[in-house]
Design an enzyme around this catalytic site. Structure first.
Site, PDB file in Angstrom:
ATOM      1  N   ASP A 134       0.855  -1.183   0.000  1.00  0.00           N
ATOM      2  CA  ASP A 134       0.000   0.000   0.000  1.00  0.00           C
ATOM      3  C   ASP A 134       0.892   1.235   0.000  1.00  0.00           C
ATOM      4  O   ASP A 134       1.823   1.325   0.817  1.00  0.00           O
ATOM      5  CB  ASP A 134      -0.900   0.021   1.229  1.00  0.00           C
ATOM      6  CG  ASP A 134      -1.952  -1.086   1.201  1.00  0.00           C
ATOM      7  OD1 ASP A 134      -2.014  -1.818   0.198  1.00  0.00           O
ATOM      8  OD2 ASP A 134      -2.690  -1.217   2.185  1.00  0.00           O
ATOM      9  N   ASP A 185     -15.119  -3.889  -0.459  1.00  0.00           N
ATOM     10  CA  ASP A 185     -14.644  -3.680   0.903  1.00  0.00           C
ATOM     11  C   ASP A 185     -15.870  -3.489   1.784  1.00  0.00           C
ATOM     12  O   ASP A 185     -16.659  -2.564   1.564  1.00  0.00           O
ATOM     13  CB  ASP A 185     -13.739  -2.448   0.977  1.00  0.00           C
ATOM     14  CG  ASP A 185     -12.630  -2.500  -0.067  1.00  0.00           C
ATOM     15  OD1 ASP A 185     -12.077  -3.595  -0.281  1.00  0.00           O
ATOM     16  OD2 ASP A 185     -12.336  -1.458  -0.677  1.00  0.00           O
TER      17      ASP A 185
END
Length: 236
Positions: free
Chosen positions: A8, A129
């Site tokens: 990330d 998500d």
């Protein structure tokens, strides 16, 4: 299962968030390209990358880094975060990305998703998500009124072949994945489901095999030394 080491990127650095919260961030390195090379050298077969700034609509300052990763590695790379147009997708695929992950844009603009799948086929994946079973958007900062399984069924009808399913409550907690949520998702669709969230040990990875998911993303557990990369990255 395929194990996807995660990178990330925020402000050009390799970071991890806890439960998707941008005020709970740990920096693990200043050079995401070198980190990617390390995971490949230790046995990684497919890399997962996310542009966290892009996910929040903060620009595309990490995209060049992600393209450099794709050009540097020999293994395939998938990426998501801030991808909201066909030109974004074309830029990334032309830059060496093997699979482009759509999130917020897929939920908010179904015509865009349909066009993307028509143009790029299996190179398009959708990130779902979820928090308490409902889809989160805008870098996990907003919760929609759309149930995750219902949304998965919708994108499957549009031709999507792969989804990344993240349980936000477990993400970055190292306390184990939400097995029931993953099993429900995998049994509800015929797409490939990649699980994300909660991995804190090799046993956590193995616990996902009976759920029917075809892959699992491992992030913080790698960076915190909770799993041996040479044991898990080649797959389970």
């Amino acid at each position: 299962m395929i194990i996807y080491p995660a990178i990330d990127i925020k402000d050009s650095k390799c970071v991890r968030l806890t439960q998707g919260k941008f005020d709970n961030i740990t920096i693990y390195g200043d050079d995401p390209v070198e980190t990617a090379k390390k995971w490949e050298a230790l046995g990684g077969v497919y890399l997962h990358t996310v542009d966290l700034d892009g996910a929040r609509g903060k620009g595309q300052n990490n995209r060049d880094i992600i393209k450099e990763i794709a050009k540097t590695l020999k293994i395939p790379v998938q990426t998501g975060g801030g991808i909201r147009s066909l030109s974004d997708i074309e830029e990334l695929i032309s830059g060496g990305i093997s699979r482009v992950i759509l999130g917020t844009a897929a939920l908010q603009n179904e015509d865009f998703l349909i066009s993307a799948v028509k143009e790029y086929g299996e190179k398009i994946a959708v990130s779902i998500d979820a928090k308490d079973g409902y889809v989160a958007v805008s870098g996990w900062e907003e919760i929609s009124d759309v149930e995750a399984v219902d949304f998965a069924k919708r994108v499957e009808k549009m031709g999507v072949k792969t989804i990344i399913y993240t349980d936000i409550a477990t993400d970055g907690m190292l306390t184990g994945p939400n097995l029931e949520a993953m099993k429900l998702m995998a049994s509800s669709v015929k797409m490939s489901v990649i699980a994300s969230g909660g991995i804190g040990s090799k046993e956590d990875i193995l616990s996902l095999k009976p759920t029917g998911v075809e892959g699992v993303i491992v992030g913080k557990a790698l960076y915190a030394g909770k799993v041996n990369p040479q044991e898990v990255l080649k797959g389970c």
